[in-house]
Design a protein around this motif. Sequence first.
Motif, PDB file in Angstrom:
ATOM      1  N   ALA A   8       0.835  -1.208   0.000  1.00 54.36           N
ATOM      2  CA  ALA A   8       0.000   0.000   0.000  1.00 54.36           C
ATOM      3  C   ALA A   8       0.868   1.255   0.000  1.00 54.36           C
ATOM      4  CB  ALA A   8      -0.930  -0.003   1.211  1.00 54.36           C
ATOM      5  N   LEU A   9       1.960   1.252   0.769  1.00 54.36           N
ATOM      6  CA  LEU A   9       2.870   2.395   0.790  1.00 54.36           C
ATOM      7  C   LEU A   9       3.542   2.589  -0.563  1.00 54.36           C
ATOM      8  CD1 LEU A   9       4.534   1.859   4.278  1.00 54.36           C
ATOM      9  CD2 LEU A   9       2.902   3.646   3.661  1.00 54.36           C
ATOM     10  N   LYS A  10       3.915   1.497  -1.211  1.00 55.33           N
ATOM     11  CA  LYS A  10       4.535   1.593  -2.534  1.00 55.33           C
ATOM     12  C   LYS A  10       3.560   2.171  -3.560  1.00 55.33           C
ATOM     13  CE  LYS A  10       7.824  -2.179  -1.999  1.00 55.33           C
ATOM     14  NZ  LYS A  10       8.217  -3.529  -2.447  1.00 55.33           N
ATOM     15  N   GLN A  11       2.325   1.707  -3.530  1.00 55.23           N
ATOM     16  CA  GLN A  11       1.331   2.211  -4.483  1.00 55.23           C
ATOM     17  C   GLN A  11       1.063   3.701  -4.273  1.00 55.23           C
ATOM     18  OE1 GLN A  11       0.013   0.762  -7.145  1.00 55.23           O
ATOM     19  NE2 GLN A  11       1.375  -0.949  -6.704  1.00 55.23           N
ATOM     20  N   GLN A  12       0.944   4.107  -3.018  1.00 55.71           N
ATOM     21  CA  GLN A  12       0.694   5.519  -2.715  1.00 55.71           C
ATOM     22  C   GLN A  12       1.869   6.383  -3.158  1.00 55.71           C
ATOM     23  OE1 GLN A  12      -2.127   6.768  -1.584  1.00 55.71           O
ATOM     24  NE2 GLN A  12      -1.344   8.838  -1.585  1.00 55.71           N
ATOM     25  N   SER A  13       3.091   5.913  -2.917  1.00 52.36           N
ATOM     26  CA  SER A  13       4.260   6.707  -3.303  1.00 52.36           C
ATOM     27  C   SER A  13       4.417   6.772  -4.822  1.00 52.36           C
ATOM     28  CB  SER A  13       5.523   6.149  -2.658  1.00 52.36           C
ATOM     29  OG  SER A  13       5.773   4.847  -3.113  1.00 52.36           O
ATOM     30  N   LEU A  14       4.045   5.716  -5.537  1.00 42.51           N
ATOM     31  CA  LEU A  14       4.088   5.759  -7.003  1.00 42.51           C
ATOM     32  C   LEU A  14       3.075   6.754  -7.564  1.00 42.51           C
ATOM     33  CD1 LEU A  14       4.612   2.027  -8.012  1.00 42.51           C
ATOM     34  CD2 LEU A  14       6.220   3.918  -8.248  1.00 42.51           C
ATOM     35  N   GLU A  15       1.903   6.828  -6.943  1.00 38.34           N
ATOM     36  CA  GLU A  15       0.904   7.810  -7.374  1.00 38.34           C
ATOM     37  C   GLU A  15       1.398   9.235  -7.152  1.00 38.34           C
ATOM     38  OE1 GLU A  15      -2.847   7.031  -5.529  1.00 38.34           O
ATOM     39  OE2 GLU A  15      -2.877   4.954  -6.218  1.00 38.34           O
ATOM     40  N   ILE A  16       2.023   9.484  -6.012  1.00 34.30           N
ATOM     41  CA  ILE A  16       2.553  10.813  -5.725  1.00 34.30           C
ATOM     42  C   ILE A  16       3.677  11.161  -6.698  1.00 34.30           C
ATOM     43  CG2 ILE A  16       3.803  12.182  -4.011  1.00 34.30           C
ATOM     44  CD1 ILE A  16       2.183  10.661  -1.874  1.00 34.30           C
ATOM     45  N   THR A  17       4.537  10.180  -6.989  1.00 32.15           N
ATOM     46  CA  THR A  17       5.627  10.398  -7.936  1.00 32.15           C
ATOM     47  C   THR A  17       5.082  10.699  -9.318  1.00 32.15           C
ATOM     48  OG1 THR A  17       7.025   8.897  -6.677  1.00 32.15           O
ATOM     49  CG2 THR A  17       7.708   9.380  -8.921  1.00 32.15           C
ATOM     50  N   TYR A  18       4.058   9.969  -9.729  1.00 30.90           N
ATOM     51  CA  TYR A  18       3.470  10.200 -11.048  1.00 30.90           C
ATOM     52  C   TYR A  18       2.840  11.588 -11.136  1.00 30.90           C
ATOM     53  CZ  TYR A  18       0.890   9.314 -15.332  1.00 30.90           C
ATOM     54  OH  TYR A  18       0.396   9.392 -16.603  1.00 30.90           O
ATOM     55  N   GLN A  19       2.205  12.053 -10.077  1.00 33.58           N
ATOM     56  CA  GLN A  19       1.605  13.391 -10.080  1.00 33.58           C
ATOM     57  C   GLN A  19       2.664  14.494 -10.060  1.00 33.58           C
ATOM     58  OE1 GLN A  19      -1.513  14.123 -10.651  1.00 33.58           O
ATOM     59  NE2 GLN A  19      -1.915  11.934 -10.826  1.00 33.58           N
ATOM     60  N   SER A  20       3.829  14.201  -9.527  1.00 34.40           N
ATOM     61  CA  SER A  20       4.875  15.223  -9.451  1.00 34.40           C
ATOM     62  C   SER A  20       5.595  15.420 -10.775  1.00 34.40           C
ATOM     63  CB  SER A  20       5.876  14.876  -8.353  1.00 34.40           C
ATOM     64  OG  SER A  20       6.561  13.704  -8.679  1.00 34.40           O
ATOM     65  N   ARG A  21       5.235  14.661 -11.802  1.00 28.86           N
ATOM     66  CA  ARG A  21       5.880  14.813 -13.111  1.00 28.86           C
ATOM     67  C   ARG A  21       5.608  16.177 -13.730  1.00 28.86           C
ATOM     68  NH1 ARG A  21       1.029  12.436 -14.043  1.00 28.86           N
ATOM     69  NH2 ARG A  21      -0.053  12.923 -15.984  1.00 28.86           N
ATOM     70  N   PHE A  22       4.600  16.877 -13.271  1.00 28.12           N
ATOM     71  CA  PHE A  22       4.265  18.194 -13.808  1.00 28.12           C
ATOM     72  C   PHE A  22       5.103  19.316 -13.197  1.00 28.12           C
ATOM     73  CE2 PHE A  22       0.155  15.895 -14.366  1.00 28.12           C
ATOM     74  CZ  PHE A  22       0.214  15.826 -15.744  1.00 28.12           C
ATOM     75  N   GLN A  23       5.819  19.036 -12.142  1.00 26.57           N
ATOM     76  CA  GLN A  23       6.645  20.075 -11.525  1.00 26.57           C
ATOM     77  C   GLN A  23       7.818  20.411 -12.432  1.00 26.57           C
ATOM     78  OE1 GLN A  23       7.816  18.905  -7.607  1.00 26.57           O
ATOM     79  NE2 GLN A  23       5.708  18.552  -6.929  1.00 26.57           N
ATOM     80  N   PRO A  24       8.163  21.685 -12.526  1.00 26.34           N
ATOM     81  CA  PRO A  24       9.225  22.101 -13.462  1.00 26.34           C
ATOM     82  C   PRO A  24      10.569  21.426 -13.240  1.00 26.34           C
ATOM     83  CG  PRO A  24       8.040  24.008 -12.647  1.00 26.34           C
ATOM     84  CD  PRO A  24       7.540  22.828 -11.885  1.00 26.34           C
ATOM     85  N   LYS A  25      10.907  21.110 -12.002  1.00 24.48           N
ATOM     86  CA  LYS A  25      12.217  20.507 -11.766  1.00 24.48           C
ATOM     87  C   LYS A  25      12.307  19.069 -12.270  1.00 24.48           C
ATOM     88  CE  LYS A  25      11.155  19.486  -6.940  1.00 24.48           C
ATOM     89  NZ  LYS A  25      11.593  19.747  -5.574  1.00 24.48           N
ATOM     90  N   TYR A  26      11.170  18.413 -12.537  1.00 23.80           N
ATOM     91  CA  TYR A  26      11.171  17.054 -13.078  1.00 23.80           C
ATOM     92  C   TYR A  26      10.845  17.032 -14.570  1.00 23.80           C
ATOM     93  CZ  TYR A  26      11.029  16.081  -8.126  1.00 23.80           C
ATOM     94  OH  TYR A  26      11.305  16.061  -6.783  1.00 23.80           O
ATOM     95  N   ARG A  27      10.766  18.184 -15.199  1.00 23.38           N
ATOM     96  CA  ARG A  27      10.485  18.258 -16.635  1.00 23.38           C
ATOM     97  C   ARG A  27      11.785  18.283 -17.438  1.00 23.38           C
ATOM     98  NH1 ARG A  27       6.257  16.522 -18.480  1.00 23.38           N
ATOM     99  NH2 ARG A  27       6.421  17.867 -20.271  1.00 23.38           N
ATOM    100  N   LYS A  28      12.812  17.627 -16.928  1.00 18.44           N
ATOM    101  CA  LYS A  28      14.102  17.535 -17.600  1.00 18.44           C
ATOM    102  C   LYS A  28      14.412  16.074 -17.863  1.00 18.44           C
ATOM    103  CE  LYS A  28      15.626  21.500 -15.019  1.00 18.44           C
ATOM    104  NZ  LYS A  28      16.092  21.807 -13.701  1.00 18.44           N
ATOM    105  N   LYS A  29      15.153  15.820 -18.918  1.00 15.46           N
ATOM    106  CA  LYS A  29      15.523  14.463 -19.297  1.00 15.46           C
ATOM    107  C   LYS A  29      16.425  13.840 -18.228  1.00 15.46           C
ATOM    108  CE  LYS A  29      18.453  12.141 -22.530  1.00 15.46           C
ATOM    109  NZ  LYS A  29      19.427  12.298 -23.578  1.00 15.46           N
ATOM    110  N   GLY A  30      16.204  12.550 -17.932  1.00 17.38           N
ATOM    111  CA  GLY A  30      17.074  11.827 -17.029  1.00 17.38           C
ATOM    112  C   GLY A  30      16.361  11.218 -15.840  1.00 17.38           C
ATOM    113  N   ASP A  31      17.175  10.684 -14.927  1.00 18.33           N
ATOM    114  CA  ASP A  31      16.668  10.078 -13.693  1.00 18.33           C
ATOM    115  C   ASP A  31      16.474  11.137 -12.618  1.00 18.33           C
ATOM    116  OD1 ASP A  31      16.423   7.368 -14.284  1.00 18.33           O
ATOM    117  OD2 ASP A  31      18.555   6.999 -13.949  1.00 18.33           O
ATOM    118  N   HIS A  32      15.390  11.015 -11.884  1.00 12.93           N
ATOM    119  CA  HIS A  32      15.113  11.913 -10.771  1.00 12.93           C
ATOM    120  C   HIS A  32      14.781  11.046  -9.563  1.00 12.93           C
ATOM    121  CE1 HIS A  32      14.908  15.292 -13.551  1.00 12.93           C
ATOM    122  NE2 HIS A  32      14.137  14.533 -14.318  1.00 12.93           N
ATOM    123  N   LEU A  33      15.534  11.201  -8.489  1.00 13.77           N
ATOM    124  CA  LEU A  33      15.293  10.478  -7.248  1.00 13.77           C
ATOM    125  C   LEU A  33      14.467  11.356  -6.319  1.00 13.77           C
ATOM    126  CD1 LEU A  33      15.978   7.853  -5.716  1.00 13.77           C
ATOM    127  CD2 LEU A  33      17.892   9.086  -4.713  1.00 13.77           C
TER     128      LEU A  33
END
Length: 109
Positions: free
Chosen positions: A67-92
């Motif tokens: 359940a924690l993994k699923q929730q964190s994946l949803e949050i990560t997927y929603q954060s793709r719209f933030q400008p700092k993640y709109r760059k090519k490459g890996d983001h931790l």
Amino acid sequence: MPFIKNISLCVLFSLITVGGYAQLGYQKDSIQVKVYTNLYVNDQLQVDSLSVKKVFCDYCSENQLEALKQQSLEITYQSRFQPKYRKKGDHLLAIYLRMPREAFDELKE
């Protein structure tokens, strides 16, 4: 003058004390878990992959971890719209999930 000074010290002390008790009550009723996730953005600036690197929870059951993994994946997927993640490459990403203890205990089964 000393009377006003004493009253102001009492008011200041009471504000500090009340603030401390509010934090203790909140920590007593909730659980916070840290999760590291990875977001990979490809050349077309689209999400290529999402993965969970580590869940920092030593006392979690398998259902709670999932359940924690699923929730964190949803949050990560929603954060793709933030400008700092709109760059090519890996983001931790470090995600902090906080939930009430009762809800967390219900996930055990």
